[in-house]
Design a protein around this motif. Structure first.
Motif, mmCIF file in Angstrom:
data_model
loop_
_atom_site.group_PDB
_atom_site.id
_atom_site.type_symbol
_atom_site.label_atom_id
_atom_site.label_comp_id
_atom_site.label_asym_id
_atom_site.label_seq_id
_atom_site.Cartn_x
_atom_site.Cartn_y
_atom_site.Cartn_z
ATOM 1 N N GLY A 1 53.677 42.982 51.419
ATOM 2 C CA GLY A 1 52.289 43.264 51.092
ATOM 3 C C GLY A 1 52.086 43.828 49.703
ATOM 4 N N GLN A 2 53.003 43.539 48.771
ATOM 5 C CA GLN A 2 52.834 44.055 47.417
ATOM 6 C C GLN A 2 51.652 43.422 46.696
ATOM 7 O OE1 GLN A 2 54.377 46.904 47.891
ATOM 8 N NE2 GLN A 2 54.740 46.870 45.689
ATOM 9 N N GLN A 3 51.113 42.331 47.254
ATOM 10 C CA GLN A 3 49.907 41.751 46.675
ATOM 11 C C GLN A 3 48.746 42.731 46.744
ATOM 12 O OE1 GLN A 3 51.379 40.683 49.427
ATOM 13 N NE2 GLN A 3 49.917 40.175 51.033
ATOM 14 N N ALA A 4 48.859 43.733 47.612
ATOM 15 C CA ALA A 4 47.814 44.758 47.693
ATOM 16 C C ALA A 4 47.647 45.457 46.351
ATOM 17 C CB ALA A 4 48.161 45.775 48.779
ATOM 18 N N PHE A 5 48.766 45.770 45.690
ATOM 19 C CA PHE A 5 48.699 46.513 44.435
ATOM 20 C C PHE A 5 48.478 45.587 43.239
ATOM 21 C CE2 PHE A 5 51.016 49.161 47.429
ATOM 22 C CZ PHE A 5 50.251 50.325 47.361
ATOM 23 N N VAL A 6 48.898 44.324 43.360
ATOM 24 C CA VAL A 6 48.567 43.347 42.324
ATOM 25 C C VAL A 6 47.044 43.179 42.263
ATOM 26 C CG1 VAL A 6 48.759 40.936 41.596
ATOM 27 C CG2 VAL A 6 50.758 42.117 42.525
ATOM 28 N N GLY A 7 46.448 42.934 43.428
ATOM 29 C CA GLY A 7 45.001 42.770 43.486
ATOM 30 C C GLY A 7 44.255 44.041 43.123
ATOM 31 N N PHE A 8 44.758 45.181 43.590
ATOM 32 C CA PHE A 8 44.120 46.460 43.276
ATOM 33 C C PHE A 8 44.105 46.680 41.769
ATOM 34 C CE2 PHE A 8 44.339 51.014 42.417
ATOM 35 C CZ PHE A 8 43.260 51.494 43.136
ATOM 36 N N GLY A 9 45.231 46.432 41.113
ATOM 37 C CA GLY A 9 45.298 46.603 39.666
ATOM 38 C C GLY A 9 44.343 45.668 38.942
ATOM 39 N N GLY A 10 44.263 44.410 39.406
ATOM 40 C CA GLY A 10 43.341 43.466 38.796
ATOM 41 C C GLY A 10 41.900 43.914 38.926
ATOM 42 N N VAL B 1 36.227 40.796 26.671
ATOM 43 C CA VAL B 1 37.319 39.938 26.219
ATOM 44 C C VAL B 1 37.487 40.056 24.708
ATOM 45 C CG1 VAL B 1 38.160 37.575 26.045
ATOM 46 C CG2 VAL B 1 37.009 38.344 28.136
ATOM 47 N N LYS B 2 36.367 40.046 23.998
ATOM 48 C CA LYS B 2 36.437 40.116 22.535
ATOM 49 C C LYS B 2 36.811 41.505 22.034
ATOM 50 C CE LYS B 2 33.426 36.253 21.328
ATOM 51 N NZ LYS B 2 32.228 35.803 20.575
ATOM 52 N N SER B 3 36.686 42.515 22.890
ATOM 53 C CA SER B 3 37.100 43.853 22.475
ATOM 54 C C SER B 3 38.615 43.941 22.314
ATOM 55 C CB SER B 3 36.622 44.895 23.485
ATOM 56 O OG SER B 3 37.325 44.770 24.718
ATOM 57 N N LEU B 4 39.304 43.024 22.960
ATOM 58 C CA LEU B 4 40.760 42.968 22.805
ATOM 59 C C LEU B 4 41.116 42.470 21.415
ATOM 60 C CD1 LEU B 4 43.270 43.539 24.562
ATOM 61 C CD2 LEU B 4 43.291 41.120 25.170
ATOM 62 N N LEU C 1 47.403 43.147 34.127
ATOM 63 C CA LEU C 1 47.794 42.212 33.061
ATOM 64 C C LEU C 1 47.588 40.761 33.487
ATOM 65 C CD1 LEU C 1 51.057 43.834 31.655
ATOM 66 C CD2 LEU C 1 48.992 43.324 30.370
ATOM 67 N N ILE C 2 47.926 40.456 34.731
ATOM 68 C CA ILE C 2 47.774 39.086 35.233
ATOM 69 C C ILE C 2 46.323 38.640 35.136
ATOM 70 C CG2 ILE C 2 47.801 37.682 37.342
ATOM 71 C CD1 ILE C 2 50.348 39.246 38.154
ATOM 72 N N PHE C 3 45.404 39.494 35.566
ATOM 73 C CA PHE C 3 44.005 39.083 35.587
ATOM 74 C C PHE C 3 43.308 39.310 34.253
ATOM 75 C CE2 PHE C 3 45.120 39.281 40.031
ATOM 76 C CZ PHE C 3 44.602 38.065 40.465
ATOM 77 N N LEU C 4 43.947 40.029 33.346
ATOM 78 C CA LEU C 4 43.472 40.044 31.968
ATOM 79 C C LEU C 4 43.731 38.684 31.324
ATOM 80 C CD1 LEU C 4 42.302 41.562 29.535
ATOM 81 C CD2 LEU C 4 44.635 42.305 28.981
ATOM 82 N N GLN C 5 44.842 38.062 31.694
ATOM 83 C CA GLN C 5 45.131 36.714 31.203
ATOM 84 C C GLN C 5 44.234 35.673 31.850
ATOM 85 O OE1 GLN C 5 49.315 35.823 31.638
ATOM 86 N NE2 GLN C 5 49.867 36.959 29.808
ATOM 87 N N LYS C 6 43.968 35.826 33.136
ATOM 88 C CA LYS C 6 43.162 34.839 33.851
ATOM 89 C C LYS C 6 41.669 34.971 33.549
ATOM 90 C CE LYS C 6 46.369 34.318 37.748
ATOM 91 N NZ LYS C 6 46.642 32.890 37.530
ATOM 92 N N LEU C 7 41.204 36.180 33.228
ATOM 93 C CA LEU C 7 39.807 36.466 32.878
ATOM 94 C C LEU C 7 38.848 36.290 34.055
ATOM 95 C CD1 LEU C 7 39.586 34.784 29.348
ATOM 96 C CD2 LEU C 7 40.180 37.153 29.920
ATOM 97 N N ARG C 8 39.355 36.015 35.220
ATOM 98 C CA ARG C 8 38.529 35.886 36.413
ATOM 99 C C ARG C 8 39.331 36.383 37.615
ATOM 100 N NH1 ARG C 8 34.089 34.067 38.606
ATOM 101 N NH2 ARG C 8 34.126 33.312 40.747
ATOM 102 N N ILE C 9 38.587 36.989 38.574
ATOM 103 C CA ILE C 9 39.253 37.529 39.746
ATOM 104 C C ILE C 9 38.421 37.248 40.985
ATOM 105 C CG2 ILE C 9 38.160 39.819 39.678
ATOM 106 C CD1 ILE C 9 40.970 40.991 40.323
ATOM 107 N N SER C 10 39.084 37.045 42.100
ATOM 108 C CA SER C 10 38.436 36.889 43.400
ATOM 109 C C SER C 10 39.379 37.466 44.451
ATOM 110 C CB SER C 10 38.149 35.410 43.696
ATOM 111 O OG SER C 10 39.359 34.698 43.877
ATOM 112 N N PRO C 11 38.871 37.846 45.607
ATOM 113 C CA PRO C 11 39.747 38.444 46.629
ATOM 114 C C PRO C 11 40.913 37.545 47.025
ATOM 115 C CG PRO C 11 37.448 38.838 47.179
ATOM 116 C CD PRO C 11 37.446 37.892 46.011
ATOM 117 N N ASP C 12 40.653 36.253 47.200
ATOM 118 C CA ASP C 12 41.725 35.349 47.618
ATOM 119 C C ASP C 12 42.797 35.205 46.547
ATOM 120 O OD1 ASP C 12 40.519 34.945 50.041
ATOM 121 O OD2 ASP C 12 39.496 33.095 49.454
#
Length: 339
Positions: free
Chosen positions: A70-79, A157-160, A236-247
Protein backbone atom coordinates in the motif's frame (compact mmCIF):
# COMPACT_ATOMS: atom_id res chain seq x y z
CA UNK A 1 44.18 -15.65 13.05
CA UNK A 2 47.47 -13.87 12.31
CA UNK A 3 46.85 -10.09 12.17
CA UNK A 4 49.94 -9.70 9.97
CA UNK A 5 48.42 -11.97 7.33
CA UNK A 6 44.77 -10.94 7.32
CA UNK A 7 42.97 -7.59 7.26
CA UNK A 8 39.40 -6.63 8.14
CA UNK A 9 37.76 -3.95 6.00
CA UNK A 10 34.42 -2.83 4.61
CA UNK A 11 35.60 -1.59 1.25
CA UNK A 12 36.81 -3.62 -1.69
CA UNK A 13 38.49 -3.05 -5.00
CA UNK A 14 35.20 -3.59 -6.84
CA UNK A 15 33.50 -0.99 -4.63
CA UNK A 16 36.25 1.57 -5.24
CA UNK A 17 36.21 1.03 -9.00
CA UNK A 18 32.41 1.21 -9.00
CA UNK A 19 32.54 4.48 -7.05
CA UNK A 20 34.81 6.03 -9.69
CA UNK A 21 32.64 4.78 -12.55
CA UNK A 22 29.48 5.87 -10.73
CA UNK A 23 30.87 9.39 -10.25
CA UNK A 24 31.68 9.68 -13.95
CA UNK A 25 28.23 8.39 -14.91
CA UNK A 26 26.61 10.85 -12.50
CA UNK A 27 28.49 13.76 -14.08
CA UNK A 28 27.30 12.63 -17.52
CA UNK A 29 23.72 12.33 -16.27
CA UNK A 30 23.80 15.79 -14.69
CA UNK A 31 24.80 17.17 -18.11
CA UNK A 32 21.91 15.35 -19.87
CA UNK A 33 19.98 18.57 -20.74
CA UNK A 34 22.88 19.45 -23.06
CA UNK A 35 23.08 16.12 -24.88
CA UNK A 36 19.73 14.30 -24.48
CA UNK A 37 16.39 14.97 -26.13
CA UNK A 38 13.25 15.87 -24.23
CA UNK A 39 11.76 12.39 -24.59
CA UNK A 40 14.99 10.81 -23.33
CA UNK A 41 15.07 13.13 -20.31
CA UNK A 42 11.46 12.34 -19.43
CA UNK A 43 12.19 8.61 -19.68
CA UNK A 44 15.33 8.88 -17.54
CA UNK A 45 13.50 11.05 -15.02
CA UNK A 46 10.81 8.39 -14.70
CA UNK A 47 13.48 5.71 -14.32
CA UNK A 48 15.14 7.66 -11.49
CA UNK A 49 11.84 8.05 -9.65
CA UNK A 50 11.06 4.33 -9.92
CA UNK A 51 14.56 3.56 -8.67
CA UNK A 52 13.92 5.75 -5.63
CA UNK A 53 10.56 4.08 -4.93
CA UNK A 54 12.08 0.61 -5.33
CA UNK A 55 14.99 1.41 -3.00
CA UNK A 56 12.58 2.67 -0.34
CA UNK A 57 10.31 -0.37 -0.62
CA UNK A 58 13.35 -2.63 -0.47
CA UNK A 59 14.50 -0.93 2.74
CA UNK A 60 11.12 -1.66 4.32
CA UNK A 61 10.52 -5.18 3.02
CA UNK A 62 14.06 -6.43 2.48
CA UNK A 63 15.55 -5.17 5.73
CA UNK A 64 12.72 -4.27 8.14
CA UNK A 65 10.42 -7.11 7.07
CA UNK A 66 7.54 -4.68 6.44
CA UNK A 67 6.01 -6.11 3.27
CA UNK A 68 3.68 -3.31 2.24
CA UNK A 69 1.37 -3.43 -0.77
CA UNK A 70 0.00 0.00 0.00
CA UNK A 71 2.88 2.42 -0.54
CA UNK A 72 0.77 4.05 -3.24
CA UNK A 73 -0.96 5.73 -0.30
CA UNK A 74 2.07 7.96 0.24
CA UNK A 75 2.79 8.42 -3.47
CA UNK A 76 -0.73 9.75 -3.96
CA UNK A 77 -0.66 11.71 -0.70
CA UNK A 78 2.55 13.45 -1.75
CA UNK A 79 1.12 14.26 -5.18
CA UNK A 80 -2.05 15.75 -3.71
CA UNK A 81 -0.08 17.73 -1.14
CA UNK A 82 1.97 19.25 -3.98
CA UNK A 83 -1.23 20.43 -5.67
CA UNK A 84 -2.86 21.64 -2.43
CA UNK A 85 0.19 23.48 -1.11
CA UNK A 86 0.94 25.23 -4.40
CA UNK A 87 -2.67 26.07 -5.30
CA UNK A 88 -4.02 27.07 -1.87
CA UNK A 89 -0.99 27.85 0.29
CA UNK A 90 0.97 29.63 -2.45
CA UNK A 91 4.16 27.63 -1.91
CA UNK A 92 6.79 27.31 -4.61
CA UNK A 93 6.69 23.79 -6.14
CA UNK A 94 10.12 22.83 -4.79
CA UNK A 95 9.18 24.05 -1.30
CA UNK A 96 5.91 22.13 -1.59
CA UNK A 97 7.83 18.93 -2.39
CA UNK A 98 9.80 19.23 0.86
CA UNK A 99 6.62 20.08 2.77
CA UNK A 100 4.88 17.05 1.25
CA UNK A 101 7.64 14.87 2.68
CA UNK A 102 7.20 16.37 6.14
CA UNK A 103 3.41 15.92 5.99
CA UNK A 104 3.93 12.35 4.73
CA UNK A 105 6.02 11.63 7.82
CA UNK A 106 3.37 13.13 10.09
CA UNK A 107 0.47 11.19 8.55
CA UNK A 108 2.49 7.97 8.63
CA UNK A 109 2.74 8.08 12.43
CA UNK A 110 -0.93 7.26 13.20
CA UNK A 111 -0.97 4.88 10.21
CA UNK A 112 2.02 3.00 11.63
CA UNK A 113 0.52 2.85 15.11
CA UNK A 114 -2.59 1.27 13.59
CA UNK A 115 -1.12 -1.24 11.13
CA UNK A 116 1.83 -2.30 13.29
CA UNK A 117 -0.71 -4.26 15.29
CA UNK A 118 -0.93 -6.59 12.29
CA UNK A 119 1.53 -9.28 11.22
CA UNK A 120 2.47 -11.01 7.98
CA UNK A 121 -0.25 -11.11 5.34
CA UNK A 122 -2.57 -9.11 7.58
CA UNK A 123 -0.03 -6.27 7.61
CA UNK A 124 0.19 -6.31 3.81
CA UNK A 125 -3.61 -6.27 3.45
CA UNK A 126 -3.82 -3.51 6.05
CA UNK A 127 -1.49 -1.26 4.07
CA UNK A 128 -3.60 -1.78 0.95
CA UNK A 129 -6.79 -0.91 2.89
CA UNK A 130 -5.15 2.29 4.16
CA UNK A 131 -4.24 3.22 0.57
CA UNK A 132 -7.84 2.69 -0.51
CA UNK A 133 -9.03 4.90 2.36
CA UNK A 134 -6.65 7.61 1.13
CA UNK A 135 -7.95 7.23 -2.44
CA UNK A 136 -11.59 7.43 -1.45
CA UNK A 137 -10.87 10.34 0.87
CA UNK A 138 -9.15 12.50 -1.74
CA UNK A 139 -11.86 11.62 -4.28
CA UNK A 140 -14.28 13.54 -2.04
CA UNK A 141 -12.23 16.75 -2.03
CA UNK A 142 -13.98 18.88 -4.66
CA UNK A 143 -11.38 21.66 -4.40
CA UNK A 144 -8.83 19.22 -5.84
CA UNK A 145 -11.12 17.98 -8.60
CA UNK A 146 -12.91 15.21 -6.74
CA UNK A 147 -13.02 11.91 -8.59
CA UNK A 148 -12.04 13.42 -11.95
CA UNK A 149 -8.87 15.06 -10.67
CA UNK A 150 -7.21 18.39 -11.32
CA UNK A 151 -4.45 19.98 -13.41
CA UNK A 152 -1.71 22.18 -12.04
CA UNK A 153 -2.42 25.83 -12.97
CA UNK A 154 -0.20 27.36 -15.64
CA UNK A 155 1.01 30.10 -13.28
CA UNK A 156 2.33 27.50 -10.82
CA UNK A 157 4.01 25.54 -13.61
CA UNK A 158 5.71 28.69 -14.87
CA UNK A 159 6.87 29.56 -11.36
CA UNK A 160 9.27 26.66 -11.68
CA UNK A 161 10.79 28.29 -14.78
CA UNK A 162 9.41 30.53 -17.50
CA UNK A 163 10.74 28.46 -20.40
CA UNK A 164 9.58 24.92 -21.09
CA UNK A 165 13.09 23.60 -21.76
CA UNK A 166 14.31 24.88 -18.39
CA UNK A 167 11.25 23.43 -16.62
CA UNK A 168 11.96 20.02 -18.11
CA UNK A 169 15.63 20.30 -17.13
CA UNK A 170 14.70 21.20 -13.54
CA UNK A 171 12.23 18.30 -13.34
CA UNK A 172 14.94 15.97 -14.63
CA UNK A 173 17.53 17.24 -12.15
CA UNK A 174 15.04 16.90 -9.29
CA UNK A 175 14.34 13.27 -10.25
CA UNK A 176 18.06 12.50 -10.53
CA UNK A 177 18.72 14.17 -7.18
CA UNK A 178 15.91 12.18 -5.57
CA UNK A 179 17.35 8.87 -6.79
CA UNK A 180 20.88 9.74 -5.64
CA UNK A 181 19.61 11.03 -2.28
CA UNK A 182 17.50 7.93 -1.60
CA UNK A 183 20.18 5.40 -2.60
CA UNK A 184 22.87 7.27 -0.64
CA UNK A 185 20.60 7.62 2.41
CA UNK A 186 19.74 3.92 2.39
CA UNK A 187 23.41 3.00 2.01
CA UNK A 188 24.69 5.18 4.86
CA UNK A 189 21.76 4.27 7.09
CA UNK A 190 22.48 0.56 6.67
CA UNK A 191 26.15 1.16 7.50
CA UNK A 192 25.20 2.94 10.75
CA UNK A 193 24.49 1.35 14.14
CA UNK A 194 20.74 1.59 13.49
CA UNK A 195 21.27 -0.11 10.15
CA UNK A 196 23.19 -2.89 11.90
CA UNK A 197 20.26 -3.30 14.30
CA UNK A 198 17.87 -3.45 11.36
CA UNK A 199 19.96 -6.13 9.67
CA UNK A 200 19.99 -8.12 12.93
CA UNK A 201 16.19 -7.89 13.08
CA UNK A 202 15.94 -9.13 9.50
CA UNK A 203 18.25 -12.08 10.13
CA UNK A 204 16.72 -13.20 13.44
CA UNK A 205 14.10 -11.09 15.18
CA UNK A 206 14.11 -13.22 18.34
CA UNK A 207 17.87 -13.03 18.72
CA UNK A 208 17.81 -9.27 18.06
CA UNK A 209 15.20 -8.81 20.77
CA UNK A 210 17.31 -10.82 23.23
CA UNK A 211 20.24 -8.46 22.55
CA UNK A 212 18.19 -5.46 23.61
CA UNK A 213 17.27 -4.08 20.20
CA UNK A 214 13.97 -2.20 20.26
CA UNK A 215 12.33 -3.95 17.32
CA UNK A 216 9.08 -1.94 17.25
CA UNK A 217 10.88 1.40 17.44
CA UNK A 218 13.41 0.47 14.75
CA UNK A 219 10.69 -0.64 12.32
CA UNK A 220 8.62 2.42 13.20
CA UNK A 221 11.47 4.78 12.32
CA UNK A 222 12.05 2.97 9.01
CA UNK A 223 8.35 3.17 8.15
CA UNK A 224 8.09 6.88 8.92
CA UNK A 225 11.28 7.80 7.05
CA UNK A 226 10.38 5.74 3.97
CA UNK A 227 6.88 7.22 3.98
CA UNK A 228 8.32 10.75 4.04
CA UNK A 229 10.64 10.01 1.13
CA UNK A 230 7.84 8.25 -0.76
CA UNK A 231 5.59 11.29 -0.37
CA UNK A 232 8.34 13.50 -1.79
CA UNK A 233 8.78 11.13 -4.73
CA UNK A 234 5.01 11.21 -5.26
CA UNK A 235 5.12 15.01 -5.38
CA UNK A 236 7.92 14.85 -7.95
CA UNK A 237 6.01 12.33 -10.07
CA UNK A 238 2.94 14.53 -10.33
CA UNK A 239 5.00 17.67 -10.80
CA UNK A 240 6.19 15.99 -13.99
CA UNK A 241 2.71 14.83 -14.98
CA UNK A 242 1.07 18.22 -14.17
CA UNK A 243 -2.24 16.44 -13.56
CA UNK A 244 -3.54 14.26 -10.76
CA UNK A 245 -6.59 12.08 -10.12
CA UNK A 246 -7.40 9.56 -7.37
CA UNK A 247 -7.05 6.55 -9.68
CA UNK A 248 -3.68 7.72 -11.04
CA UNK A 249 -2.32 8.87 -7.69
CA UNK A 250 -3.23 5.72 -5.78
CA UNK A 251 -2.66 3.16 -8.54
CA UNK A 252 -1.57 -0.13 -6.98
CA UNK A 253 -0.16 -1.31 -10.33
CA UNK A 254 1.98 1.74 -11.07
CA UNK A 255 3.34 2.53 -7.63
CA UNK A 256 3.41 -0.83 -5.83
CA UNK A 257 3.11 -3.85 -8.17
CA UNK A 258 5.78 -2.60 -10.58
CA UNK A 259 8.00 -1.55 -7.67
CA UNK A 260 7.73 -5.00 -6.10
CA UNK A 261 8.55 -6.55 -9.48
CA UNK A 262 11.67 -4.39 -9.73
CA UNK A 263 12.90 -5.37 -6.27
CA UNK A 264 12.13 -9.08 -6.65
CA UNK A 265 13.89 -9.53 -10.00
CA UNK A 266 16.81 -7.33 -8.98
CA UNK A 267 17.37 -8.85 -5.56
CA UNK A 268 15.51 -8.04 -2.36
CA UNK A 269 17.61 -7.15 0.66
CA UNK A 270 20.44 -5.62 -1.38
CA UNK A 271 21.12 -2.04 -2.44
CA UNK A 272 22.24 -3.13 -5.90
CA UNK A 273 19.07 -5.17 -6.52
CA UNK A 274 16.64 -2.27 -7.11
CA UNK A 275 19.16 -0.62 -9.45
CA UNK A 276 19.46 -3.75 -11.60
CA UNK A 277 15.73 -4.39 -11.40
CA UNK A 278 14.85 -0.86 -12.50
CA UNK A 279 16.94 -1.14 -15.65
CA UNK A 280 15.49 -4.56 -16.46
CA UNK A 281 11.93 -3.29 -15.91
CA UNK A 282 12.38 -0.27 -18.18
CA UNK A 283 14.11 -2.38 -20.82
CA UNK A 284 11.16 -4.77 -20.87
CA UNK A 285 8.64 -1.94 -20.77
CA UNK A 286 10.16 0.02 -23.64
CA UNK A 287 10.60 -3.13 -25.71
CA UNK A 288 7.20 -4.71 -25.12
CA UNK A 289 4.88 -1.80 -24.28
CA UNK A 290 3.33 -1.83 -27.77
CA UNK A 291 2.18 -5.43 -27.29
CA UNK A 292 -0.61 -4.47 -24.88
CA UNK A 293 -1.55 -7.13 -22.35
CA UNK A 294 1.27 -9.37 -23.62
CA UNK A 295 3.64 -6.94 -21.91
CA UNK A 296 2.11 -7.65 -18.50
CA UNK A 297 2.14 -11.39 -19.17
CA UNK A 298 5.85 -11.24 -20.01
CA UNK A 299 6.53 -9.33 -16.78
CA UNK A 300 4.74 -12.03 -14.83
CA UNK A 301 6.64 -14.82 -16.59
CA UNK A 302 9.99 -13.07 -15.98
CA UNK A 303 9.16 -12.61 -12.29
CA UNK A 304 8.21 -16.29 -11.90
CA UNK A 305 11.33 -17.52 -13.69
CA UNK A 306 13.61 -15.31 -11.61
CA UNK A 307 11.97 -16.44 -8.36
CA UNK A 308 12.36 -20.08 -9.38
CA UNK A 309 15.89 -19.93 -10.80
CA UNK A 310 17.34 -17.10 -8.72
CA UNK A 311 15.39 -16.62 -5.46
CA UNK A 312 17.81 -13.87 -4.42
CA UNK A 313 17.32 -12.00 -7.68
CA UNK A 314 19.63 -11.27 -10.57
CA UNK A 315 22.12 -9.44 -8.38
CA UNK A 316 22.11 -12.26 -5.85
CA UNK A 317 22.89 -14.71 -8.65
CA UNK A 318 25.72 -12.50 -9.91
CA UNK A 319 27.18 -11.94 -6.43
CA UNK A 320 27.09 -15.66 -5.61
CA UNK A 321 29.12 -16.41 -8.72
CA UNK A 322 31.63 -13.55 -8.63
CA UNK A 323 31.59 -12.46 -4.95
CA UNK A 324 31.29 -8.75 -5.87
CA UNK A 325 29.72 -5.99 -3.79
CA UNK A 326 29.27 -2.48 -5.15
CA UNK A 327 27.77 -1.20 -1.89
CA UNK A 328 29.60 -3.10 0.86
CA UNK A 329 27.73 -3.02 4.17
CA UNK A 330 29.43 -5.67 6.30
CA UNK A 331 33.06 -6.33 7.13
CA UNK A 332 35.23 -8.62 5.04
CA UNK A 333 38.29 -10.61 6.06
CA UNK A 334 40.95 -10.72 3.37
CA UNK A 335 44.62 -11.59 3.09
CA UNK A 336 47.07 -8.74 3.23
CA UNK A 337 49.31 -8.08 0.26
CA UNK A 338 52.74 -9.50 1.26
CA UNK A 339 54.40 -6.46 -0.31
Amino acid sequence: MNSQTYAVSRSSRAARVSAIIGTLVLIILVAAPWWAGRADMRLMGELFLYLALASLWNLMAGYAGLVSVGQQAFVGFGGYMLFALTMFAGLHPITAIAAAGLLGALISVPVAVLIFRLRGAYFAIGTWVIAEVFRLGFAQVSALGGGSGSSLPVAIVKSLASKRAMRESISYWLALSAAVLVVASVYFFLRSRKGLALTAIRDNETAADSLGIDIWRTKFVVYVVTSAFTAMIGALIFLQKLRISPDAAFSVNDWTAFVIFIVVIGGIGTIEGPIIGTFVFFLLRETLADLGTVYLIVLGVVAILVMLKAPKGLWGLFRARFDVQIFPLGYRVSKRDPS
